[in-house]
Design a protein around this motif. Sequence first.
Motif, PDB file in Angstrom:
ATOM      1  N   CYS A 272     130.572 -14.583  86.247  1.00 49.79           N
ATOM      2  CA  CYS A 272     131.142 -14.591  84.994  1.00 49.79           C
ATOM      3  C   CYS A 272     132.173 -12.695  85.546  1.00 49.79           C
ATOM      4  CB  CYS A 272     131.488 -14.905  84.267  1.00 49.79           C
ATOM      5  SG  CYS A 272     130.556 -13.869  83.306  1.00 49.79           S
ATOM      6  N   THR A 273     133.270 -12.536  85.063  1.00 53.88           N
ATOM      7  CA  THR A 273     133.246 -11.144  84.593  1.00 53.88           C
ATOM      8  C   THR A 273     132.127 -10.597  83.312  1.00 53.88           C
ATOM      9  OG1 THR A 273     135.155 -11.225  82.944  1.00 53.88           O
ATOM     10  CG2 THR A 273     135.266 -11.141  85.370  1.00 53.88           C
ATOM     11  N   GLU A 274     132.376  -9.104  82.742  1.00 52.07           N
ATOM     12  CA  GLU A 274     131.815  -8.616  82.428  1.00 52.07           C
ATOM     13  C   GLU A 274     132.985  -8.874  80.683  1.00 52.07           C
ATOM     14  OE1 GLU A 274     128.871  -7.023  82.230  1.00 52.07           O
ATOM     15  OE2 GLU A 274     127.707  -6.773  83.497  1.00 52.07           O
ATOM     16  N   GLY A 275     133.712  -9.003  81.254  1.00 53.20           N
ATOM     17  CA  GLY A 275     134.876  -9.133  79.671  1.00 53.20           C
ATOM     18  C   GLY A 275     134.161 -10.649  79.202  1.00 53.20           C
ATOM     19  N   LYS A 276     134.469 -11.543  80.424  1.00 50.96           N
ATOM     20  CA  LYS A 276     134.090 -12.447  79.879  1.00 50.96           C
ATOM     21  C   LYS A 276     133.391 -13.396  79.199  1.00 50.96           C
ATOM     22  CE  LYS A 276     138.088 -14.701  81.317  1.00 50.96           C
ATOM     23  NZ  LYS A 276     138.478 -15.397  82.816  1.00 50.96           N
ATOM     24  N   ARG A 277     132.146 -12.782  79.683  1.00 51.39           N
ATOM     25  CA  ARG A 277     130.667 -12.582  78.982  1.00 51.39           C
ATOM     26  C   ARG A 277     130.603 -12.283  77.579  1.00 51.39           C
ATOM     27  NH1 ARG A 277     125.384 -10.321  79.208  1.00 51.39           N
ATOM     28  NH2 ARG A 277     126.172  -8.119  80.013  1.00 51.39           N
ATOM     29  N   GLU A 278     131.510 -11.860  77.093  1.00 47.76           N
ATOM     30  CA  GLU A 278     131.352 -11.463  75.397  1.00 47.76           C
ATOM     31  C   GLU A 278     132.117 -13.044  74.940  1.00 47.76           C
ATOM     32  OE1 GLU A 278     130.179  -8.608  74.302  1.00 47.76           O
ATOM     33  OE2 GLU A 278     129.937  -8.334  76.821  1.00 47.76           O
ATOM     34  N   ARG A 279     132.691 -13.778  75.474  1.00 50.12           N
ATOM     35  CA  ARG A 279     133.465 -15.034  74.554  1.00 50.12           C
ATOM     36  C   ARG A 279     131.535 -15.979  74.819  1.00 50.12           C
ATOM     37  NH1 ARG A 279     137.689 -17.246  78.437  1.00 50.12           N
ATOM     38  NH2 ARG A 279     137.461 -18.809  76.937  1.00 50.12           N
ATOM     39  N   PRO A 280     131.526 -16.332  72.978  1.00 48.84           N
ATOM     40  CA  PRO A 280     130.505 -16.997  73.244  1.00 48.84           C
ATOM     41  C   PRO A 280     130.290 -18.127  73.668  1.00 48.84           C
ATOM     42  CG  PRO A 280     131.317 -16.109  70.821  1.00 48.84           C
ATOM     43  CD  PRO A 280     132.597 -15.680  72.275  1.00 48.84           C
ATOM     44  N   GLU A 281     131.734 -18.712  73.729  1.00 48.09           N
ATOM     45  CA  GLU A 281     131.974 -19.990  74.376  1.00 48.09           C
ATOM     46  C   GLU A 281     131.065 -20.388  75.886  1.00 48.09           C
ATOM     47  OE1 GLU A 281     136.044 -18.631  74.651  1.00 48.09           O
ATOM     48  OE2 GLU A 281     134.567 -18.537  73.462  1.00 48.09           O
ATOM     49  N   VAL A 282     132.191 -18.676  76.605  1.00 50.29           N
ATOM     50  CA  VAL A 282     131.705 -18.693  77.702  1.00 50.29           C
ATOM     51  C   VAL A 282     129.973 -18.969  77.648  1.00 50.29           C
ATOM     52  CG1 VAL A 282     131.999 -17.603  79.743  1.00 50.29           C
ATOM     53  CG2 VAL A 282     133.210 -17.834  78.413  1.00 50.29           C
ATOM     54  N   MET A 283     129.400 -17.847  77.218  1.00 49.06           N
ATOM     55  CA  MET A 283     127.471 -17.999  77.353  1.00 49.06           C
ATOM     56  C   MET A 283     126.982 -18.670  77.223  1.00 49.06           C
ATOM     57  SD  MET A 283     127.333 -14.908  78.543  1.00 49.06           S
ATOM     58  CE  MET A 283     125.401 -15.488  78.579  1.00 49.06           C
ATOM     59  N   ALA A 284     128.276 -19.947  76.149  1.00 50.68           N
ATOM     60  CA  ALA A 284     127.357 -21.029  76.101  1.00 50.68           C
ATOM     61  C   ALA A 284     127.123 -21.791  77.223  1.00 50.68           C
ATOM     62  CB  ALA A 284     128.073 -21.696  74.827  1.00 50.68           C
ATOM     63  N   PHE A 285     128.441 -21.664  77.688  1.00 51.23           N
ATOM     64  CA  PHE A 285     128.233 -23.224  78.582  1.00 51.23           C
ATOM     65  C   PHE A 285     127.903 -22.464  79.640  1.00 51.23           C
ATOM     66  CE2 PHE A 285     130.993 -24.416  82.740  1.00 51.23           C
ATOM     67  CZ  PHE A 285     130.640 -25.341  81.906  1.00 51.23           C
ATOM     68  N   ILE A 286     127.402 -20.803  80.045  1.00 52.65           N
ATOM     69  CA  ILE A 286     126.768 -20.625  81.323  1.00 52.65           C
ATOM     70  C   ILE A 286     124.812 -21.492  80.760  1.00 52.65           C
ATOM     71  CG2 ILE A 286     125.122 -18.788  81.627  1.00 52.65           C
ATOM     72  CD1 ILE A 286     128.438 -17.022  81.735  1.00 52.65           C
ATOM     73  N   ASP A 287     124.773 -20.900  79.194  1.00 53.29           N
ATOM     74  CA  ASP A 287     123.280 -21.803  79.075  1.00 53.29           C
ATOM     75  C   ASP A 287     123.368 -23.418  79.414  1.00 53.29           C
ATOM     76  OD1 ASP A 287     122.753 -19.209  78.093  1.00 53.29           O
ATOM     77  OD2 ASP A 287     123.265 -18.998  75.378  1.00 53.29           O
ATOM     78  N   TRP A 288     124.378 -23.872  79.194  1.00 53.01           N
ATOM     79  CA  TRP A 288     124.609 -24.894  79.244  1.00 53.01           C
ATOM     80  C   TRP A 288     124.498 -25.313  80.904  1.00 53.01           C
ATOM     81  CZ3 TRP A 288     128.301 -27.716  83.148  1.00 53.01           C
ATOM     82  CH2 TRP A 288     127.503 -29.054  83.410  1.00 53.01           C
ATOM     83  N   LEU A 289     125.119 -24.398  81.977  1.00 54.09           N
ATOM     84  CA  LEU A 289     124.662 -24.931  83.695  1.00 54.09           C
ATOM     85  C   LEU A 289     123.705 -24.299  83.170  1.00 54.09           C
ATOM     86  CD1 LEU A 289     127.843 -22.576  85.000  1.00 54.09           C
ATOM     87  CD2 LEU A 289     127.261 -25.052  84.501  1.00 54.09           C
ATOM     88  N   MET A 290     122.987 -22.601  82.660  1.00 60.51           N
ATOM     89  CA  MET A 290     121.406 -23.243  83.425  1.00 60.51           C
ATOM     90  C   MET A 290     120.669 -24.018  83.081  1.00 60.51           C
ATOM     91  SD  MET A 290     121.969 -19.602  84.705  1.00 60.51           S
ATOM     92  CE  MET A 290     120.173 -19.832  85.266  1.00 60.51           C
ATOM     93  N   SER A 291     121.297 -24.757  81.875  1.00 58.86           N
ATOM     94  CA  SER A 291     119.886 -25.629  81.674  1.00 58.86           C
ATOM     95  C   SER A 291     119.831 -26.997  82.462  1.00 58.86           C
ATOM     96  CB  SER A 291     120.015 -26.242  80.389  1.00 58.86           C
ATOM     97  OG  SER A 291     121.540 -27.096  80.201  1.00 58.86           O
ATOM     98  N   THR A 292     120.680 -27.305  83.262  1.00 64.55           N
ATOM     99  CA  THR A 292     121.261 -27.966  84.668  1.00 64.55           C
ATOM    100  C   THR A 292     119.723 -27.796  85.231  1.00 64.55           C
ATOM    101  OG1 THR A 292     122.586 -27.700  85.513  1.00 64.55           O
ATOM    102  CG2 THR A 292     123.160 -28.761  83.945  1.00 64.55           C
ATOM    103  N   THR A 293     119.517 -27.213  86.057  1.00 65.25           N
ATOM    104  CA  THR A 293     118.350 -26.634  86.926  1.00 65.25           C
ATOM    105  C   THR A 293     117.553 -26.811  86.328  1.00 65.25           C
ATOM    106  OG1 THR A 293     118.578 -24.226  86.874  1.00 65.25           O
ATOM    107  CG2 THR A 293     120.500 -25.539  88.506  1.00 65.25           C
ATOM    108  N   GLN A 294     117.030 -26.526  85.312  1.00 65.32           N
ATOM    109  CA  GLN A 294     115.229 -26.148  84.757  1.00 65.32           C
ATOM    110  C   GLN A 294     114.414 -27.328  84.956  1.00 65.32           C
ATOM    111  OE1 GLN A 294     116.161 -24.105  80.882  1.00 65.32           O
ATOM    112  NE2 GLN A 294     117.132 -22.767  81.625  1.00 65.32           N
TER     113      GLN A 294
END
Length: 294
Positions: A272-294
């Motif tokens: 994601c862009t550095e700017g979008k990474r500041e949005r809590p919902e974006v980082m939460a969604f990324i955390d969810w994406l990462m959880s699908t491969t753990q």
Amino acid sequence: MALPPLHSIRVFESVARLGNMAAAAVELHVTTGAVSQQIKALQGSLGVELFEKRGRHLVLTDTGRALQQRVAGALGEIHEAVQAVQSSAKQAPEEIELTLSLPPVEGVTWLATPLFRFMEESRAVKLKVIKATQFNQVDWRKADVAVIYGTPPWPGFWWRLLHGIRMIPVCSPQFLRGSLAIRNAEDLARHRLLHEDNGAQWQHWLAEAGYSGTVASDVYFEDFGMVLQAARDGFGVALSDEIVSARDLDEGRLVQPLSLSVPAVHNYYCVCTEGKRERPEVMAFIDWLMSTTQ
């Protein structure tokens, strides 16, 4: 005994329903860390464990399940009461809109099932999926997050390894028998090698297999889905990943003629862009994406 904060009860209900803190964080429009702290605080105030970890999922304990049943009913009644009060001027609940860019579906079949489950269960999130094969094809005016098959760095962007893959040869079952049967790397010289890059991945695999000869021919496809379809139809041998091709291998449309697997030249990254990474919902969604491969 004083009641715990109602906010922690709402967080508990979301995690209990979705079975995943990251997914709950997206639904509640907060960070995963905030969800984790609320759950810890609730368990601390009650003096009991409400969840236990099983693989990639959180599972309710017996106590947690009993609480969830009561809480779900109570929140349902509260929701109905609020709806009744607002019936004269009903407002739709605030939606969180996120746009995810994905490579062609054949490359990310491993993500399809959890993604559809997320869209079904995360009622407050409206997820739009767009397609881009390569990093430079992603429309960042639209995309909040992208899954990209490639190799960083990408200046000006934040990324995290999502799924490191190992490549294996796959082909039609017909190549396991007869005069053209594949029993060792040398037998590949009699077959077309199918690929979606410049041939570097096959060269890497053949080098690891100790094969230094030449191959009769190879065929390039821009779309990885066409690579796999050509392999299913018996037009050559492709390199794929055990996760990407799991269903084809389980159902017998493809077979793995040789056991050697090698690290992929490229891997799947969450970007994601550095700017979008500041949005809590974006980082939460990324955390969810990462959880699908753990």
